[in-house]
Design a protein around this motif. Sequence first.
Motif, short mmCIF file in Angstrom:
data_model
loop_
_atom_site.label_atom_id
_atom_site.label_comp_id
_atom_site.label_asym_id
_atom_site.label_seq_id
_atom_site.Cartn_x
_atom_site.Cartn_y
_atom_site.Cartn_z
N GLY A 89 0.79 -1.22 0.00
CA GLY A 89 0.00 0.00 0.00
C GLY A 89 0.83 1.27 0.00
N ILE A 90 0.39 2.27 0.78
CA ILE A 90 1.08 3.55 0.86
C ILE A 90 2.51 3.36 1.37
CG2 ILE A 90 1.15 5.75 2.13
CD1 ILE A 90 -1.92 5.77 1.99
N GLY A 91 2.68 2.49 2.35
CA GLY A 91 4.01 2.25 2.89
C GLY A 91 4.97 1.71 1.85
N ARG A 92 4.50 0.77 1.04
CA ARG A 92 5.35 0.19 -0.01
C ARG A 92 5.70 1.24 -1.06
NH1 ARG A 92 6.23 -4.96 -2.10
NH2 ARG A 92 7.45 -4.79 -4.02
N ALA A 93 4.70 2.01 -1.48
CA ALA A 93 4.96 3.06 -2.47
C ALA A 93 5.98 4.07 -1.93
CB ALA A 93 3.66 3.76 -2.85
N THR A 94 5.89 4.36 -0.63
CA THR A 94 6.83 5.30 -0.01
C THR A 94 8.23 4.71 0.03
OG1 THR A 94 5.03 6.23 1.33
CG2 THR A 94 7.29 6.65 2.07
N ALA A 95 8.33 3.44 0.37
CA ALA A 95 9.64 2.78 0.39
C ALA A 95 10.27 2.82 -0.99
CB ALA A 95 9.48 1.34 0.87
N GLU A 96 9.50 2.54 -2.01
CA GLU A 96 10.03 2.53 -3.38
C GLU A 96 10.51 3.92 -3.80
OE1 GLU A 96 6.73 0.95 -5.53
OE2 GLU A 96 7.20 -1.15 -5.05
N LEU A 97 9.73 4.94 -3.46
CA LEU A 97 10.11 6.30 -3.84
C LEU A 97 11.32 6.78 -3.06
CD1 LEU A 97 9.38 8.68 -5.65
CD2 LEU A 97 7.86 9.51 -3.83
N PHE A 98 11.39 6.46 -1.78
CA PHE A 98 12.55 6.83 -0.97
C PHE A 98 13.82 6.18 -1.51
CE2 PHE A 98 10.62 8.14 3.43
CZ PHE A 98 9.88 9.13 2.80
N LEU A 99 13.72 4.92 -1.90
CA LEU A 99 14.89 4.25 -2.48
C LEU A 99 15.31 4.93 -3.77
CD1 LEU A 99 13.86 0.53 -1.88
CD2 LEU A 99 15.89 1.63 -0.93
N GLU A 100 14.34 5.30 -4.59
CA GLU A 100 14.63 5.98 -5.85
C GLU A 100 15.33 7.31 -5.60
OE1 GLU A 100 12.23 7.86 -9.70
OE2 GLU A 100 11.18 6.53 -8.30
N ALA A 101 14.99 7.96 -4.49
CA ALA A 101 15.58 9.25 -4.16
C ALA A 101 16.94 9.12 -3.47
CB ALA A 101 14.62 10.04 -3.26
N GLY A 102 17.41 7.90 -3.27
CA GLY A 102 18.75 7.69 -2.73
C GLY A 102 18.82 7.47 -1.24
N MET A 103 17.68 7.21 -0.60
CA MET A 103 17.69 7.00 0.84
C MET A 103 17.99 5.54 1.17
SD MET A 103 14.31 9.29 1.77
CE MET A 103 14.62 9.48 3.49
N GLN A 104 18.46 5.34 2.40
CA GLN A 104 18.58 3.99 2.95
C GLN A 104 17.30 3.70 3.73
OE1 GLN A 104 22.77 2.93 4.25
NE2 GLN A 104 22.84 5.15 4.50
N VAL A 105 16.64 2.62 3.36
CA VAL A 105 15.27 2.40 3.83
C VAL A 105 15.15 1.14 4.68
CG1 VAL A 105 12.90 1.93 3.08
CG2 VAL A 105 14.29 3.61 1.85
N ILE A 106 14.45 1.27 5.79
CA ILE A 106 14.08 0.12 6.63
C ILE A 106 12.57 -0.04 6.55
CG2 ILE A 106 14.12 -0.91 8.93
CD1 ILE A 106 16.26 2.08 8.55
N VAL A 107 12.12 -1.19 6.12
CA VAL A 107 10.70 -1.50 6.03
C VAL A 107 10.33 -2.44 7.18
CG1 VAL A 107 8.99 -2.82 4.71
CG2 VAL A 107 10.44 -1.14 3.55
N VAL A 108 9.30 -2.08 7.92
CA VAL A 108 8.82 -2.92 9.02
C VAL A 108 7.39 -3.32 8.72
CG1 VAL A 108 8.37 -3.05 11.50
CG2 VAL A 108 10.30 -1.69 10.65
N ASP A 109 7.10 -4.61 8.79
CA ASP A 109 5.75 -5.09 8.50
C ASP A 109 5.53 -6.40 9.24
OD1 ASP A 109 3.74 -4.21 5.90
OD2 ASP A 109 3.32 -6.10 6.92
N ARG B 174 -10.74 10.31 -9.40
CA ARG B 174 -10.29 8.95 -9.13
C ARG B 174 -10.03 8.75 -7.65
NH1 ARG B 174 -4.88 8.99 -7.94
NH2 ARG B 174 -3.57 10.66 -8.81
N PHE B 175 -9.94 7.47 -7.25
CA PHE B 175 -9.46 7.13 -5.92
C PHE B 175 -7.96 7.43 -5.83
CE2 PHE B 175 -13.17 4.22 -6.08
CZ PHE B 175 -13.77 4.54 -4.87
N GLY B 176 -7.44 7.46 -4.61
CA GLY B 176 -6.02 7.68 -4.41
C GLY B 176 -5.19 6.47 -4.78
N ARG B 177 -3.91 6.71 -5.02
CA ARG B 177 -2.93 5.66 -5.25
C ARG B 177 -1.84 5.79 -4.20
NH1 ARG B 177 -6.66 4.79 -7.98
NH2 ARG B 177 -6.83 4.74 -10.27
N GLY B 178 -1.15 4.72 -3.93
CA GLY B 178 -0.09 4.77 -2.93
C GLY B 178 0.95 5.84 -3.23
N GLU B 179 1.24 6.01 -4.53
CA GLU B 179 2.26 6.98 -4.90
C GLU B 179 1.85 8.43 -4.62
OE1 GLU B 179 0.57 5.26 -8.85
OE2 GLU B 179 1.05 4.54 -6.83
#
Length: 283
Positions: free
Chosen positions: A21-41, A218-223
Amino acid sequence: MSGDLLRVTGKVALITGGAAGIGRATAELFLEAGMQVIVVDNHPDRTGEARKALGKAMVIEADVRRPEDIARVFDAVRDRFGRLDVLVNNVGDYLRIFARFEDSTEEDWEALYDINLRHMFRVTKAAIPLMKASGEGGSIINLSTVEAIRGIPRASVYSAFKTAITGFTKSLSVELGYHGIRVNQIAPETTDSIQVTADTRVPEANRAHIRSWFPMGRFGRGEDSAGAALYLASERLSGWVTGIMLVVDGGVIAAGAWMRMQDGESFTHLPIIAADGYTDLSD
């Protein structure tokens, strides 16, 4: 996209509920922007898939409703990175608890508290010392919902906890501003995801009405919310922005009761169809 322009390259970000969902889309975008990402689920199947798909991201299976899991997560972050620059408190759910308030139970209240607010207190409390330690500030981003702004029948307790996030965000932003830590809030409208199926839940015969329900059609998207999170994570873009609610709703709150007619030009504040084919009206 230029990570240097956004000044997030190398920053360490932790996203709760980040495998879908939103969390996954955020993780993908943060990685694209050059961040080091920790995903917790806390979903084993989702974390396993995210571990394969997100490449360099650190993926931890943990339930942020459990203090011992939170401690384990932050031990891992401290050991691997030694710092934390961005926290996205994304976890939240209505748990399919829809009832008249008079029929709700204290067990319902506790479950909704755990998933929508208490974990946010615990995760944020654990994150603050690590953010302060770098001496470079940071950004805490709390996800709530437009239900923190408007009423939602049969979900009063859920709405109450989401509204509480606003007070938490504003007050904490004042408290932490001296340390360069910004605290902001994102409030999305209905967003199509694993958790909330939106587009496909509407029967084919009624899908033409989606364009009428939202000014943006439209409805929202995670991105959509992920982009808002990247803005709030970037010191270059939002370095003097703190204590705000950023509404990501396709114009719904601005529109109030007004909806576009099928001709695409006229508007009405009266119901267009008796049943939307989306809401359960069985009782």
